[in-house]
Write a protein that holds these residues in place. Structure first.
Motif, mmCIF file in Angstrom:
data_model
loop_
_atom_site.group_PDB
_atom_site.id
_atom_site.type_symbol
_atom_site.label_atom_id
_atom_site.label_comp_id
_atom_site.label_asym_id
_atom_site.label_seq_id
_atom_site.Cartn_x
_atom_site.Cartn_y
_atom_site.Cartn_z
ATOM 1 N N LYS A 108 23.514 21.367 0.588
ATOM 2 C CA LYS A 108 23.096 22.578 1.299
ATOM 3 C C LYS A 108 23.875 23.798 0.823
ATOM 4 O O LYS A 108 23.333 24.906 0.752
ATOM 5 N N ALA A 109 25.146 23.610 0.500
ATOM 6 C CA ALA A 109 25.978 24.726 0.040
ATOM 7 C C ALA A 109 25.478 25.293 -1.281
ATOM 8 O O ALA A 109 25.740 26.453 -1.601
ATOM 9 N N GLU A 110 24.743 24.489 -2.031
ATOM 10 C CA GLU A 110 24.163 24.954 -3.295
ATOM 11 C C GLU A 110 22.740 25.485 -3.106
ATOM 12 O O GLU A 110 22.024 25.702 -4.074
ATOM 13 N N ASN A 111 22.363 25.679 -1.835
ATOM 14 C CA ASN A 111 21.019 26.194 -1.506
ATOM 15 C C ASN A 111 19.908 25.278 -2.011
ATOM 16 O O ASN A 111 18.834 25.732 -2.406
ATOM 17 N N ILE A 112 20.198 23.981 -2.000
ATOM 18 C CA ILE A 112 19.190 22.981 -2.354
ATOM 19 C C ILE A 112 18.683 22.382 -1.051
ATOM 20 O O ILE A 112 19.445 21.783 -0.294
ATOM 21 N N LEU A 113 17.422 22.558 -0.774
ATOM 22 C CA LEU A 113 16.841 22.092 0.482
ATOM 23 C C LEU A 113 16.103 20.776 0.265
ATOM 24 O O LEU A 113 15.244 20.662 -0.615
ATOM 25 N N LEU A 114 16.451 19.777 1.054
ATOM 26 C CA LEU A 114 15.815 18.464 0.974
ATOM 27 C C LEU A 114 15.056 18.197 2.268
ATOM 28 O O LEU A 114 15.578 18.467 3.355
ATOM 29 N N PRO A 115 13.835 17.654 2.189
ATOM 30 C CA PRO A 115 13.085 17.324 3.413
ATOM 31 C C PRO A 115 13.827 16.289 4.246
ATOM 32 O O PRO A 115 14.498 15.401 3.711
ATOM 33 N N ASP A 116 13.721 16.389 5.561
ATOM 34 C CA ASP A 116 14.398 15.446 6.460
ATOM 35 C C ASP A 116 13.977 14.010 6.184
ATOM 36 O O ASP A 116 14.791 13.085 6.235
ATOM 37 N N GLU A 117 12.684 13.814 5.906
ATOM 38 C CA GLU A 117 12.180 12.469 5.637
ATOM 39 C C GLU A 117 12.848 11.880 4.393
ATOM 40 O O GLU A 117 13.187 10.700 4.352
ATOM 41 N N PHE A 118 13.022 12.709 3.374
ATOM 42 C CA PHE A 118 13.649 12.245 2.136
ATOM 43 C C PHE A 118 15.097 11.825 2.377
ATOM 44 O O PHE A 118 15.547 10.786 1.893
ATOM 45 N N VAL A 119 15.824 12.628 3.147
ATOM 46 C CA VAL A 119 17.237 12.348 3.433
ATOM 47 C C VAL A 119 17.377 11.023 4.174
ATOM 48 O O VAL A 119 18.265 10.218 3.874
ATOM 49 N N SER A 120 16.500 10.760 5.140
ATOM 50 C CA SER A 120 16.570 9.522 5.912
ATOM 51 C C SER A 120 16.194 8.313 5.065
ATOM 52 O O SER A 120 16.890 7.289 5.070
ATOM 53 N N GLU A 121 15.094 8.431 4.323
ATOM 54 C CA GLU A 121 14.633 7.299 3.523
ATOM 55 C C GLU A 121 15.619 6.950 2.418
ATOM 56 O O GLU A 121 15.797 5.779 2.074
ATOM 57 N N LEU A 122 16.273 7.966 1.861
ATOM 58 C CA LEU A 122 17.240 7.680 0.806
ATOM 59 C C LEU A 122 18.446 6.928 1.350
ATOM 60 O O LEU A 122 18.989 6.048 0.682
ATOM 61 N N LEU A 123 18.869 7.247 2.577
ATOM 62 C CA LEU A 123 19.984 6.510 3.177
ATOM 63 C C LEU A 123 19.625 5.035 3.338
ATOM 64 O O LEU A 123 20.474 4.161 3.133
ATOM 65 N N ILE A 124 18.382 4.754 3.695
ATOM 66 C CA ILE A 124 17.941 3.353 3.789
ATOM 67 C C ILE A 124 18.094 2.663 2.441
ATOM 68 O O ILE A 124 18.582 1.533 2.343
ATOM 69 N N GLU A 125 17.678 3.345 1.373
ATOM 70 C CA GLU A 125 17.766 2.759 0.038
ATOM 71 C C GLU A 125 19.211 2.560 -0.412
ATOM 72 O O GLU A 125 19.485 1.710 -1.260
ATOM 73 N N LYS A 126 20.132 3.334 0.153
ATOM 74 C CA LYS A 126 21.529 3.253 -0.253
ATOM 75 C C LYS A 126 22.280 2.122 0.441
ATOM 76 O O LYS A 126 23.438 1.854 0.109
ATOM 77 N N LEU A 127 21.665 1.456 1.413
ATOM 78 C CA LEU A 127 22.329 0.347 2.096
ATOM 79 C C LEU A 127 22.695 -0.754 1.103
ATOM 80 O O LEU A 127 21.974 -0.994 0.135
ATOM 81 N N SER A 128 23.801 -1.427 1.348
ATOM 82 C CA SER A 128 24.310 -2.440 0.428
ATOM 83 C C SER A 128 23.405 -3.674 0.387
ATOM 84 O O SER A 128 22.578 -3.878 1.278
ATOM 85 N N PRO A 129 23.552 -4.516 -0.642
ATOM 86 C CA PRO A 129 22.658 -5.676 -0.824
ATOM 87 C C PRO A 129 22.587 -6.623 0.372
ATOM 88 O O PRO A 129 21.531 -7.216 0.614
ATOM 89 N N SER A 130 23.668 -6.785 1.119
ATOM 90 C CA SER A 130 23.632 -7.703 2.260
ATOM 91 C C SER A 130 22.723 -7.196 3.381
ATOM 92 O O SER A 130 22.421 -7.928 4.318
ATOM 93 N N TRP A 131 22.292 -5.950 3.284
ATOM 94 C CA TRP A 131 21.411 -5.348 4.279
ATOM 95 C C TRP A 131 19.945 -5.373 3.837
ATOM 96 O O TRP A 131 19.109 -4.683 4.419
ATOM 97 N N THR A 132 19.605 -6.143 2.838
ATOM 98 C CA THR A 132 18.249 -6.128 2.282
ATOM 99 C C THR A 132 17.187 -6.416 3.335
ATOM 100 O O THR A 132 16.165 -5.709 3.415
ATOM 101 N N ASP A 133 17.401 -7.443 4.145
ATOM 102 C CA ASP A 133 16.411 -7.786 5.179
ATOM 103 C C ASP A 133 16.247 -6.648 6.182
ATOM 104 O O ASP A 133 15.128 -6.332 6.605
ATOM 105 N N TYR A 134 17.352 -6.041 6.563
ATOM 106 C CA TYR A 134 17.269 -4.938 7.531
ATOM 107 C C TYR A 134 16.603 -3.717 6.903
ATOM 108 O O TYR A 134 15.889 -2.975 7.583
ATOM 109 N N LYS A 135 16.833 -3.508 5.614
ATOM 110 C CA LYS A 135 16.154 -2.416 4.905
ATOM 111 C C LYS A 135 14.636 -2.598 4.968
ATOM 112 O O LYS A 135 13.890 -1.642 5.229
ATOM 113 N N GLN A 136 14.188 -3.828 4.730
ATOM 114 C CA GLN A 136 12.746 -4.093 4.790
ATOM 115 C C GLN A 136 12.207 -3.869 6.196
ATOM 116 O O GLN A 136 11.092 -3.359 6.382
ATOM 117 N N HIS A 137 13.005 -4.256 7.200
ATOM 118 C CA HIS A 137 12.595 -4.029 8.586
ATOM 119 C C HIS A 137 12.409 -2.536 8.863
ATOM 120 O O HIS A 137 11.426 -2.119 9.490
#
Length: 299
Positions: A108-137
């Motif tokens: 945000k400090a660099e004036n780069i705007l990201l959609p809220d949906e993108f920010v949330s979905e990317l956090l899901i993708e960043k979950l560690s491998p042991s969270w794979t089942d929960y990611k799919q959920h």
């Protein structure tokens, strides 16, 4: 500087043209004011660089080129950090979520705007491998979650996982002759017959350090299976074989990371399933059980 900023965008008029004499006079005054103002605002290092410049426009253009280029480099660095950041197994989930928030603030400090949906979905993708089942959920949920809602769900899931791992460890300890401790780094087993898969370690190549500063050799490593009364099997991998350990131990930290349950396989090879009612395994803190067992930590 109203009325003189023209010197920042215009070079000196051609003084050989008689009709330009008035323009040359005005420009000379504007250039003097702008040049001195710019030089006075610079650090000593930059002053030494730009004091030889005679026109304010040249100083101004050079500074713009320099700092716009630095802005671009900084943006690339911030974007790269955000793109490559991943959640890891051995780090507290709340600490990692705070790191994600910091990366978003940098974006945000660099004036780069990201959609809220993108920010949330990317956090899901960043979950560690042991969270794979929960990611799919999470991905199959019909409702689009905001970032705060997603973070709340992740923290609740992490809390449940920790409670389950602790409860499981306590259950194993009660059923088998084990010592459980969250400070331990490795599982250790003294009985080689407990291993369903085993690889020898060369003599003197690997040791474990006890809390009283003694060392004891590791003879091998492999997989050990724990049998529950429900019939399910808990598989523990990379278990160290240390015959001199008199109490079999289990690491809660490793149990929380690699917990994997599978149903008991009904086959003729039943001897591959280890019943743990009378013997236990694994690495943790050596508690004082009797006069023959030292207390301290295994590392």
């Amino acid at each position: 500087m109203y009325g003189v900023v023209v010197a920042l965008s215009s070079s000196k008029p051609d003084y050989t043209i008689p009709s330009n004499s008035k323009l040359v006079e005005e420009w000379t005054y504007a250039n003097k004011v702008c040049r001195h103002t710019l030089l006075n605002a610079l650090s000593n290092y930059l002053f030494d660089v730009y004091c030889s410049y005679k026109e304010a426009k040249d100083i101004w253009d050079s500074l713009i080129l320099k700092y716009i280029a630095e802005d671009v480099v900084r943006q690339r660095f911030v974007i790269g950090n955000y793109y490559h950041w991943e959640m890891i197994e051995d780090k507290d989930i709340k600490t990692q979520i705070n790191e994600y928030h910091k990366l978003l603030e940098d974006i945000k400090a660099e004036n780069i705007l990201l959609p809220d949906e993108f920010v949330s979905e990317l956090l899901i993708e960043k979950l560690s491998p042991s969270w794979t089942d929960y990611k799919q959920h999470l991905k199959h949920m019909h409702k689009q979650m905001s970032l705060p809602e997603l973070i709340t769900r992740i923290i609740i899931e992490d809390t449940n996982r920790k409670e389950f791992a602790t409860a499981t460890a306590k259950g194993l300890s009660a059923k088998a002759n084990m010592v459980v401790d969250s400070d331990a780094a490795r599982h250790i087993c003294a009985n080689i017959s407990a291993f369903t898969f085993y690889t020898s370690v060369g003599d003197g190549k690997e040791y474990v350090y006890l809390g009283d500063s003694r060392t004891t050799p590791v003879l091998g490593k492999g997989k050990v299976l724990l049998k529950f009364t429900s019939g399910k099997i808990l598989a523990l991998s990379d278990v160290l074989h240390v015959p001199s350990i008199r109490v079999n131990l289990i690491s809660v930290a490793l149990l929380g990371k690699s917990l994997c349950m599978r149903e008991k396989e009904h086959s003729s090879a039943s001897n591959t399933t280890i019943a743990m009612e009378s013997s236990g395994y694994f690495a943790a803190k050596l508690k004082k059980q009797n006069d023959n067992v030292s207390s301290g930590s295994v590392y």
